[in-house]
Design an enzyme around this catalytic site. Structure first.
Site, PDB file in Angstrom:
ATOM      1  N   GLY A  72       9.338  63.735   0.282  1.00 57.98           N
ATOM      2  CA  GLY A  72       8.646  62.701   1.044  1.00 57.98           C
ATOM      3  C   GLY A  72       9.473  62.188   2.216  1.00 57.98           C
ATOM      4  N   ASN A 153       4.459  51.479  -2.459  1.00 57.50           N
ATOM      5  CA  ASN A 153       5.225  51.882  -3.633  1.00 57.50           C
ATOM      6  C   ASN A 153       5.659  50.726  -4.517  1.00 57.50           C
ATOM      7  OD1 ASN A 153       6.732  51.568  -1.125  1.00 57.50           O
ATOM      8  ND2 ASN A 153       8.550  51.897  -2.384  1.00 57.50           N
ATOM      9  N   GLN A 181       2.827  57.896  -2.908  1.00 53.28           N
ATOM     10  CA  GLN A 181       2.457  57.221  -4.158  1.00 53.28           C
ATOM     11  C   GLN A 181       0.988  57.433  -4.522  1.00 53.28           C
ATOM     12  OE1 GLN A 181       4.377  55.550  -6.355  1.00 53.28           O
ATOM     13  NE2 GLN A 181       6.270  55.614  -5.178  1.00 53.28           N
ATOM     14  N   CYS A 326      19.213  40.570  -6.514  1.00 55.92           N
ATOM     15  CA  CYS A 326      20.460  40.958  -7.153  1.00 55.92           C
ATOM     16  C   CYS A 326      20.549  42.447  -7.423  1.00 55.92           C
ATOM     17  CB  CYS A 326      20.652  40.175  -8.444  1.00 55.92           C
ATOM     18  SG  CYS A 326      20.954  38.456  -8.095  1.00 55.92           S
TER      19      CYS A 326
END
Lengths: 386, 134
Positions: A72, A153, A181, A326
């Site tokens: 992709g 996605n 996707q 995070c």
């Protein structure tokens, strides 16, 4: 760790055993180079061309419009660089995309900006949809290309390809979509949708990694990224990855059974329903119903942090992903979540579950039970939850 | 960006996570709190320190944050308990990281706020802010 439950099919999928079986002869027996004139080359070539046809038919394209790539990312790079660079030389130096593209599109656009091509990044609404009127307004005489992701996605939003295609055709600009996707999950018809370029990937549909396709509409000129032996009609040099192409084709064939989509849709809605009912203070990101990818569930859990949820689930053998700050290298929430403008208390606790045709209800029940306990546990130690 | 076994252990089974209620204080005991971080950034910690005769006899922390933030919180409370106020003030971020066998470089700063929360609480204690006495 006993149980292992894979709910990260948006990242990659298991290779279907039937795909592997189809590929195996092409390593040690039918290993000829597709370009060779002898019988070894011929048998490989015939199989590659058969699979090119299968893939072409699945999107209502012609076989000669299918270019095999390494995945992709390469397809997106080839489409956007290939068109933008070619058209810049013709005086068109503007392209349009969205703020919620895959990095394989966004980062190509950033490179092009440094090379003097201007890029418009369209905003999206809280469910992730672009504004078609805004798209139409932003197209100028200088615009060469519009690149808009088919199904996002992260949050599974499916854009209206047909309407976008009509606008682009009317305004005489080329239309590329990253359909990595959505491929095999949402119907794609490049003719009806007036798509000029379209990127696909094998490993998201139970095919092998390292396989991709770029559909390029007939007679469209594109500047190649790779120069060499003139393979793929001169648009992509390099010996064809025959075993990979055979596997990709087999994966497409297996996915033509659309009961898979119904099953995934049912499981998706079942899981969302359970979570919304059983875990308070949660939010579904992206749309509901038919405008959402059948295998995507993206939810935010208030007062807790995504990476903590992910690692607790991993401890129970459940694999998911997160767009929370995070987990990112730059410690910012993902660009898609930022574009949605989610409230702070939700954005950090975002988890993506992506199912496949192999996912079972029992697996989702197990995941829901564990998730419930984990959220409760994390909220108990959170200073934000009162 | 993988975590050490120690981080995983403290994250999955953290010590002293939660709050200390003032009602539970014994005679001559004091409770002080300190808060650092910002929910918009994805990290917020509130620490509760129970003090008697200049010694930390209890410490708990409420943490909103990633696995590293929770592990740092757990280790900070373990190291603080039993220390005098002066000893506890000497605790550093480096000491916490060492105790966890290291942290991924990206996590060194943002996650390691528990020790800052502890210092904030001890500062509050000296200034008489957020202190409950029994």
């Amino acid at each position: 760790m006993e149980k292992r439950i894979y709910l990260d099919n948006g990242a990659t999928t298991q290779v279907d055993p039937a795909v592997l079986d189809a590929m195996l002869p092409f390593f040690c027996k039918k290993y000829g180079n597709v370009s060779s004139l002898h019988s070894f080359g011929k048998e490989a070539r015939h199989s590659v061309e058969k699979n090119r046809k299968v893939i072409a038919e699945s999107i209502n394209a012609e076989p000669e419009e299918i270019i095999f790539t390494s995945g992709g990312t390469e397809s997106d790079n080839l489409a956007i660089k290939g068109i933008a660079v070619y058209m810049r030389d013709k005086g068109k130096n503007h392209i349009i995309t969205t703020k919620i593209e895959h990095p394989a599109v966004l980062n190509v656009c950033k490179v092009l900006e440094r090379k003097g091509i201007s890029v418009t990044y369209l905003d999206v609404d809280p469910e992730g949809f672009i504004d078609l009127k805004e798209l139409e307004q932003k197209i100028t005489e200088k615009t060469s290309l519009v690149s808009i992701i088919h199904a996002n996605n992260e949050i599974g939003t499916i854009q209206d390809m047909k309407k976008i295609g009509e606008i682009c055709r009317k305004k005489k600009v080329l239309f590329h979509t990253d359909a990595v996707q959505s491929f095999t999950k949402v119907p794609i018809d490049v003719k009806k949708m007036k798509i000029d370029l379209l990127s696909l990937s094998g490993h998201k549909i139970h095919g092998p990694k390292g396989t991709g396709v770029l559909y390029v509409k007939k007679d469209l000129s594109i500047e190649p990224l790779l120069h060499g032996g003139g393979q793929e009609n001169g648009k992509r040099a390099g010996t064809e990855n025959a075993s990979g192409i055979i596997g990709f084709g087999k994966a497409v064939e297996l996915a033509s059974d659309k009961t898979h989509v119904k099953k995934m849709t049912r499981l998706r809605d079942y899981f969302i329903g359970r979570i919304e009912k059983e875990i308070p203070d949660t939010k579904l990101n992206g749309p509901e119903g038919s405008k959402r990818l059948c295998n995507n569930i993206n939810m935010s859990f208030k007062y807790v942090e995504g990476e903590s949820i992910l690692l607790h689930l991993d401890n129970y053998g459940i694999a998911v992903s997160t767009g929370s700050a995070c987990s990112q290298l730059n410690l910012r929430p993902s660009h898609v979540l930022e574009a949605l403008d989610l409230p702070d208390e939700f954005v950090h606790g975002t988890i993506r579950f992506t199912i496949s045709r192999f996912t079972t209800k029992a697996e989702l029940d197990y995941a829901a039970e564990k998730l419930k306990d984990i959220i409760k546990k994390l909220r108990k130690i959170s200073p934000l939850a009162k | 960006m993988e975590y050490s076994e120690k981080v995983k252990k403290h994250f999955l089974n953290p010590s002293n996570l939660g709050k200390i209620e003032a009602e539970g204080l014994g005679q001559g005991e004091e409770l002080v709190t300190g808060e650092v971080g910002n929910p918009a950034c994805g990290d917020l910690m509130k620490i509760y320190v129970r003090i008697k005769n200049n010694k930390i006899i209890g410490c708990k922390v409420e943490t909103f944050g990633c696995a590293a933030a929770i592990a740092c919180s757990s280790v900070t409370t373990e190291l603080a308990i039993g220390k005098t106020i002066e000893e506890a003030k000497e605790l550093t971020r480096e000491r916490i990281v060492q105790e966890l066998d290291g942290l991924p470089p990206l996590k060194l700063h943002c996650s390691n706020l528990a020790v800052d929360a502890l210092k904030k609480a001890l500062e509050n204690y000296e200034k008489g802010i957020n202190v409950i006495k029994k």
